[in-house]
Design a protein around this motif. Structure first.
Motif, PDB file in Angstrom:
ATOM      1  N   GLN A 102       6.239   5.779   5.910  1.00  0.00           N
ATOM      2  CA  GLN A 102       6.657   5.736   4.505  1.00  0.00           C
ATOM      3  C   GLN A 102       7.368   7.031   4.120  1.00  0.00           C
ATOM      4  O   GLN A 102       8.426   6.994   3.486  1.00  0.00           O
ATOM      5  CB  GLN A 102       5.440   5.492   3.604  1.00  0.00           C
ATOM      6  CG  GLN A 102       4.862   4.092   3.774  1.00  0.00           C
ATOM      7  CD  GLN A 102       3.783   3.757   2.753  1.00  0.00           C
ATOM      8  OE1 GLN A 102       3.336   4.594   1.986  1.00  0.00           O
ATOM      9  NE2 GLN A 102       3.360   2.497   2.768  1.00  0.00           N
TER      10      GLN A 102
ATOM     11  N   ASP B 270      -2.048   6.700  -2.933  1.00  0.00           N
ATOM     12  CA  ASP B 270      -3.365   6.178  -2.612  1.00  0.00           C
ATOM     13  C   ASP B 270      -3.673   4.918  -3.419  1.00  0.00           C
ATOM     14  O   ASP B 270      -4.738   4.769  -3.992  1.00  0.00           O
ATOM     15  CB  ASP B 270      -4.435   7.266  -2.885  1.00  0.00           C
ATOM     16  CG  ASP B 270      -5.658   7.066  -2.006  1.00  0.00           C
ATOM     17  OD1 ASP B 270      -5.588   6.193  -1.112  1.00  0.00           O
ATOM     18  OD2 ASP B 270      -6.657   7.750  -2.217  1.00  0.00           O
TER      19      ASP B 270
ATOM     20  N   HIS C   5       0.835   5.023   0.339  1.00  0.00           N
ATOM     21  CA  HIS C   5      -0.143   6.014   0.775  1.00  0.00           C
ATOM     22  C   HIS C   5      -0.151   7.266  -0.096  1.00  0.00           C
ATOM     23  O   HIS C   5      -1.199   7.788  -0.408  1.00  0.00           O
ATOM     24  CB  HIS C   5       0.109   6.395   2.235  1.00  0.00           C
ATOM     25  CG  HIS C   5      -0.244   5.298   3.183  1.00  0.00           C
ATOM     26  ND1 HIS C   5      -1.546   4.983   3.490  1.00  0.00           N
ATOM     27  CD2 HIS C   5       0.523   4.417   3.867  1.00  0.00           C
ATOM     28  CE1 HIS C   5      -1.559   3.966   4.327  1.00  0.00           C
ATOM     29  NE2 HIS C   5      -0.321   3.594   4.577  1.00  0.00           N
ATOM     30  N   HIS C   6       1.040   7.757  -0.499  1.00  0.00           N
ATOM     31  CA  HIS C   6       1.011   9.040  -1.207  1.00  0.00           C
ATOM     32  C   HIS C   6       0.430   8.909  -2.614  1.00  0.00           C
ATOM     33  O   HIS C   6       0.052   9.903  -3.231  1.00  0.00           O
ATOM     34  CB  HIS C   6       2.385   9.721  -1.197  1.00  0.00           C
ATOM     35  CG  HIS C   6       3.356   9.173  -2.183  1.00  0.00           C
ATOM     36  ND1 HIS C   6       4.093   8.041  -1.938  1.00  0.00           N
ATOM     37  CD2 HIS C   6       3.713   9.596  -3.419  1.00  0.00           C
ATOM     38  CE1 HIS C   6       4.866   7.796  -2.985  1.00  0.00           C
ATOM     39  NE2 HIS C   6       4.657   8.724  -3.887  1.00  0.00           N
TER      40      HIS C   6
ATOM     41  N   HIS D 172       2.611   2.570   7.789  1.00  0.00           N
ATOM     42  CA  HIS D 172       1.914   3.827   8.046  1.00  0.00           C
ATOM     43  C   HIS D 172       2.390   4.923   7.076  1.00  0.00           C
ATOM     44  O   HIS D 172       3.551   4.940   6.671  1.00  0.00           O
ATOM     45  CB  HIS D 172       2.168   4.252   9.498  1.00  0.00           C
ATOM     46  CG  HIS D 172       1.304   5.389   9.954  1.00  0.00           C
ATOM     47  ND1 HIS D 172       1.611   6.698   9.698  1.00  0.00           N
ATOM     48  CD2 HIS D 172       0.147   5.403  10.653  1.00  0.00           C
ATOM     49  CE1 HIS D 172       0.679   7.483  10.225  1.00  0.00           C
ATOM     50  NE2 HIS D 172      -0.222   6.714  10.817  1.00  0.00           N
ATOM     51  N   GLU D 173       1.480   5.807   6.752  1.00  0.00           N
ATOM     52  CA  GLU D 173       1.806   6.878   5.810  1.00  0.00           C
ATOM     53  C   GLU D 173       3.027   7.685   6.261  1.00  0.00           C
ATOM     54  O   GLU D 173       3.932   7.971   5.477  1.00  0.00           O
ATOM     55  CB  GLU D 173       0.578   7.798   5.680  1.00  0.00           C
ATOM     56  CG  GLU D 173       0.754   8.868   4.647  1.00  0.00           C
ATOM     57  CD  GLU D 173      -0.525   9.671   4.440  1.00  0.00           C
ATOM     58  OE1 GLU D 173      -1.523   9.408   5.154  1.00  0.00           O
ATOM     59  OE2 GLU D 173      -0.505  10.547   3.557  1.00  0.00           O
TER      60      GLU D 173
ATOM     61  N   THR E 286       0.854  -1.182   0.000  1.00  0.00           N
ATOM     62  CA  THR E 286       0.000   0.000   0.000  1.00  0.00           C
ATOM     63  C   THR E 286       0.890   1.232   0.000  1.00  0.00           C
ATOM     64  O   THR E 286       1.701   1.412   0.909  1.00  0.00           O
ATOM     65  CB  THR E 286      -0.910   0.010   1.236  1.00  0.00           C
ATOM     66  OG1 THR E 286      -1.674  -1.183   1.217  1.00  0.00           O
ATOM     67  CG2 THR E 286      -1.845   1.207   1.227  1.00  0.00           C
TER      68      THR E 286
ATOM     69  N   THR F  54      -2.859   0.471  -3.845  1.00  0.00           N
ATOM     70  CA  THR F  54      -2.299  -0.781  -3.346  1.00  0.00           C
ATOM     71  C   THR F  54      -1.797  -1.583  -4.539  1.00  0.00           C
ATOM     72  O   THR F  54      -2.566  -1.867  -5.466  1.00  0.00           O
ATOM     73  CB  THR F  54      -3.358  -1.570  -2.556  1.00  0.00           C
ATOM     74  OG1 THR F  54      -3.702  -0.786  -1.413  1.00  0.00           O
ATOM     75  CG2 THR F  54      -2.809  -2.901  -2.075  1.00  0.00           C
TER      76      THR F  54
END
Lengths: 240, 279
Positions: free
Chosen positions: B272, A19, A16-17, B268-269, A14, A21
């Motif tokens: 990262q 968004d 995150h930046h 976790h964001e 995943t 997966t």
């Protein structure tokens, strides 16, 4: 005896930046018997390292089971083992070798191999003798034993890495493209080293991108494409 | 595998300020990072729980203001903790929440069970005492009365941290930062504490001194099997020292795991972002 059994294993990352997966591998099944050498081949990005790093738990597996038959814990699912259990397995049973060396700064080659044993609780004297044996065994030039590995060549770093991992006599050794940056001659050395490890009865899982290197060395070869095992072929056991 | 942690920390809380109706309720409050904009209360440590196992080095990483040092100061009784429980697996304080003990009992824990190495040696050393005197002070506090054995132990420790004995009578203020840090480590080790706290010990040291301090810490762990909590904002330091790590942000734990897993497969964001920023 089956030492490692991977069932329905999958891993996605995943990010995150973005968004997103991103799936890396999925639906992987295979098993390894004690003393076997399994080779995994495939192009960059096909998920070879993901499998190896998930077994070592550098990556957190998402789905499926990685059942390892441990001396200390009996059968244990590496995907769900506690961090302390994984640390203990890394210390006593499972080794990992890559082409990269990541060690304490300003520690000599000899000391690094000794420390691997001291951390297992071996007495100082034994650690010293075994460290020298391992360095000799993997043909590390004695002139280098008391120098710092930052300035070592790729081949020397790799041999030190292998010495640090194998001096602990792991039951399962994971080899992460150990030959990636080596010339032909050094590759042949690595081949000899792997043969020596096999003779000692170590179970090995190795990933490589050159097929020639694996020729005649592995008991089984799995080929990967875009996150899935597409073919498995049995190799004739290598006879030296 | 059943292991008993040597240190159990449960639901640790530390706030600066009284709090107001807006922020008192944990569930419903909305904070700006860790700050209540209505009353100005800072929630520096929020609901922090973890275990430290015998002989392990636990890394704590996070940016400035994430609550790492505040938590360490709370554990070492340098600062009062707002709430939570801490248990030490030692016969003298078994099953007692050490945060609720009398100040005399807390002093006992500081003198016998804990060692602390501060980021700034000024906090850990008396700069106008001799180096050997600094170490003796801690041993006297722990009940040592025999001058010759105190001196012998101080000498052994100074040698262990590579301070030349000819300089042992010198005041640490004459020493370089790296040497002061090493005297501090010797002092913290003087009473053989089972638990050692290290707060940003290599921050501000040059690379070569940093390497020798890291090596010293690793050697102490190998030889003496001391359990350590290492707080650092430097991921490289944590990678070298700690098998397991905790990532903190705005006073809370956002991720914990094997150190190499946190660095290679951060979940976790924020973790990262932290890993993407690595040089």
């Amino acid at each position: 005896m089956t030492i490692l059994e991977i069932k329905n294993f999958g891993k996605a990352f995943t990010i995150h930046h973005l968004d997103k997966t991103l799936p890396a591998v999925n639906n992987i099944h295979f098993s390894i018997d004690a003393g076997e050498f399994i080779g995994i081949i495939g192009k960059s990005g096909s998920g070879k390292s993901t499998i190896l790093k998930s077994i070592y738990r550098t990556y957190l597996p998402h789905t499926g089971e990685i059942l390892y038959n441990s001396d200390r814990f009996g059968q244990i699912d590496l995907a769900k083992a506690t961090e302390r259990q994984v640390i203990s397995l890394r210390k006593y049973e499972i080794g990992y070798v890559s082409q990269f060396l990541n060690v304490m700064p300003r520690t000599t080659c000899r000391q690094l191999v000794q420390n691997a044993l001291l951390e297992m609780g071996e007495p100082g004297e034994t650690a010293m003798i075994e460290a020298e044996k391992a360095l000799t065994h993997f043909e590390m030039d004695p002139k280098l034993w008391d120098s710092y590995p930052n300035t070592f060549s790729g081949g020397e770093k790799l041999r030190l890495n292998i010495a640090m991992a194998t001096v602990k006599k792991p039951r399962l050794l994971l080899l992460d493209e150990p030959t990636a940056s080596l010339d032909q001659q050094s590759k042949m050395k690595v081949r000899e080293i792997i043969e020596k490890l096999k003779q000692q009865g170590t179970t090995l899982v190795g990933i490589f991108h050159d097929i020639e290197f694996m020729e005649g060395l592995c008991d089984k070869v799995y080929e990967m494409k875009t996150g899935q095992v597409i073919s498995a072929r049995e190799e004739v056991a290598y006879e030296s | 595998m059943h292991e008993t942690p040597i240190l159990r920390v449960r639901n640790l809380e530390k706030q600066f300020g009284q709090g107001c109706p807006d922020c008192k309720d944990k569930e419903s409050r909305s904070l700006e990072k860790n700050y209540c904009s209505a009353c100005g209360t800072v929630y520096a440590v929020r609901d922090v729980s973890f275990d430290l196992f015998p002989g392990e080095v636990l890394g704590i990483v996070g940016e400035s203001g994430s609550g790492k040092s505040t938590m360490l100061q709370g554990l070492y009784f340098d600062a009062e903790i707002t709430g939570g429980e801490v248990y030490i697996d030692h016969p003298a304080v078994l099953d007692k929440n050490v945060l609720e003990l009398s100040s005399q009992q807390k002093r006992y824990i500081r003198n016998y069970l804990y060692g602390m190495v501060y980021q700034n040696p000024v906090h850990g050393l008396k700069m106008k005492f001799s180096s050997v005197g600094n170490i003796a002070e801690k041993m006297i506090a722990a009940g040592g009365r025999n001058v010759s054995s105190i001196e012998a132990r101080s000498k052994t420790l100074l040698e262990k941290v590579h301070i030349p004995l000819r300089r042992m009578k010198e005041e640490p203020r004459n020493f370089s930062g790296g040497m002061q840090q090493r005297v501090q480590i010797a002092k913290a080790l003087s009473n053989n504490p089972p638990i050692l706290f290290l707060d940003e010990v290599t921050t501000g040291l040059d690379l070569s001194v940093q390497a020798s301090v890291l090596d010293l810490i690793k050697q102490i762990q190998r030889d003496l099997h001391i359990s350590m909590i290492v707080v650092s904002h430097d991921l490289a330091v944590i990678r070298m020292l700690a098998d397991r790590s905790i990532v903190m942000l705005n006073g809370t734990i956002i991720e914990k795991g094997l150190t190499d897993q946190i660095l290679e497969d951060p979940q976790h964001e924020y973790t990262q972002q932290l890993v993407y920023s690595l040089l």
